[in-house]
Scaffold this motif. Structure first.
Motif, mmCIF file in Angstrom:
data_model
loop_
_atom_site.group_PDB
_atom_site.id
_atom_site.type_symbol
_atom_site.label_atom_id
_atom_site.label_comp_id
_atom_site.label_asym_id
_atom_site.label_seq_id
_atom_site.Cartn_x
_atom_site.Cartn_y
_atom_site.Cartn_z
ATOM 1 N N THR A 1 0.854 -1.187 0.000
ATOM 2 C CA THR A 1 0.000 0.000 0.000
ATOM 3 C C THR A 1 0.887 1.233 0.000
ATOM 4 O O THR A 1 1.729 1.410 0.888
ATOM 5 N N THR B 1 -3.903 7.157 -2.909
ATOM 6 C CA THR B 1 -3.421 5.894 -2.334
ATOM 7 C C THR B 1 -3.727 4.765 -3.309
ATOM 8 O O THR B 1 -4.844 4.696 -3.847
ATOM 9 N N ARG C 1 -2.608 0.342 -4.335
ATOM 10 C CA ARG C 1 -2.036 -0.915 -3.848
ATOM 11 C C ARG C 1 -1.479 -1.708 -5.025
ATOM 12 O O ARG C 1 -2.097 -1.744 -6.091
#
Length: 367
Positions: free
Chosen positions: A336, A360, A362
């Protein structure tokens, strides 16, 4: 021989007798009249008495009626009822038929009445007048609407909106367009979709295209408020080096060290203070090694401000590529990563908008 005196006496007697007879005759008539009236009153009294007797003896009448056959009376009553019902049914059916005929006639007359020459309830002159009224009325409304729109457009700038509904601080987005990137590095078909998105994005940054743009001063705003044609500063694809897709068409996905490109959304008139740059961190105990292109993830001031799509049609915003230097022990583990704009007055920590000045994503690489 009688004397004259005697003759006179006889004449007087005769006169008296005649007078007496004349007096008796009206008296006799008067006496006869009340007798006739008495007889008439007596007859009326007799008739009243006979009627009273009839009323006083209803039982006799009942007995007389009961003497007749009750079954015959019942049959007569039932026959009368059935006849009444049949007559009512016939009358209802006749009324229904009359109503249907009236409806048919009324619909036909409503569409076109040959007697009055009306079509849909109006004559030709009436239709002409009402159509003329609506033509004038709606023409006036259209003219008023066009006038108000023209006046409003005269007060607007086609390049810069008067009221901007966007936030003063821009958001960040990543390419490939996926917040969860998961692939097997030994299977090209598994990551081709990601590399294709990066190639499509960077084709506008090819060096051959960017060389047509202007060389701007590094570290300074490119202000062009008074210039009708806004110039565009060069941002060549080659400045992204290993993440440009030129030396490595897989953008590092094949070797397990993928490149993620971060760009900032356009905001008209934005001039960030300080020295803005992109900084990414991995949410894990040990730091994750990363490499930035351009170096340090800088967003140079020369690409600001932006003047809008019409005034600045060929504008290209600056990009920052982040190469994740994953190791074998990082494979099959979801990483992450959070990236933020730092070094300026741009907001990057608003809890209400997780994409305002930050993003953000991943990444999971397997082999």
């Amino acid at each position: 021989m009688s004397s004259p005196d005697q003759n006179q006496e006889q004449d007087q007697k005769q006169d008296q007798e005649q007078d007496h007879k004349q007096k008796q005759e009206p008296n006799q008539e008067r006496n006869q009249e009340p007798r006739d009236e008495k007889d008439a009153t007596k007859e009326e009294v007799k008739e009243e008495k006979t009627e009273e007797k009839k009323e006083e003896n209803p039982e006799e009448k009942k007995e007389e009626t009961t003497e007749e056959n009750p079954e015959e009376k019942k049959e007569e009553k039932t026959e009368e009822k059935t006849e009444d019902k049949e007559e009512k049914k016939i009358k209802k059916e006749e009324k229904k038929e009359e109503k249907k005929e009236e409806k048919k006639g009324s619909w036909k007359d409503f569409i076109y009445n040959p007697r009055t020459g009306e079509f849909l309830g109006r004559t030709a002159s009436s239709w002409g007048l009402i159509l003329l009224f609506y033509l004038v009325f709606y023409g006036f409304l259209a003219g008023m609407f066009s006038l108000t729109m023209w006046v409003m457009l005269q007060t607007l700038d086609e390049n810069v909106p008067r009221h901007q509904d966007r936030v003063s601080s821009p958001g960040l987005v990543v390419r490939p367009h996926a917040l969860e990137i998961s692939y097997n590095r030994t299977d090209p078909t598994d990551y081709n979709q990601y590399t294709q998105q990066l190639h499509e994005l960077l084709q506008y940054y090819n060096d051959s295209i960017q060389e047509q743009n202007d060389l701007c001063l590094v570290g300074e705003y490119t202000e062009q408020d008074d210039e009708p044609v806004k110039k565009v500063c060069q941002f060549k694809r080659s400045t992204l080096r290993q993440c440009s897709g030129l030396p490595d068409g897989s953008f590092g996905f094949e070797e397990g060290k993928p490149c993620i490109i971060i760009k900032m959304n356009r905001v008209i008139g934005l001039k960030p203070e300080g020295e803005p740059f992109i900084n990414c961190t991995a949410k894990r105990d040990t730091p994750l090694q990363m490499q930035y292109f351009p170096p340090e993830g800088r967003l140079d001031k020369m690409f600001f401000p932006y003047y809008g799509k019409k005034a600045h049609p060929d504008y290209v915003q600056p990009l920052v590529a982040v190469k994740l230097l994953l190791r074998k022990e990082d494979y099959n583990v979801e990483q992450t990563v959070e990236c933020k704009v730092e070094g300026s007055n741009l907001r990057n920590s608003d809890d209400r908008d997780k994409y305002l000045g930050r993003v953000t994503f991943r990444v999971r690489v397997s082999e």
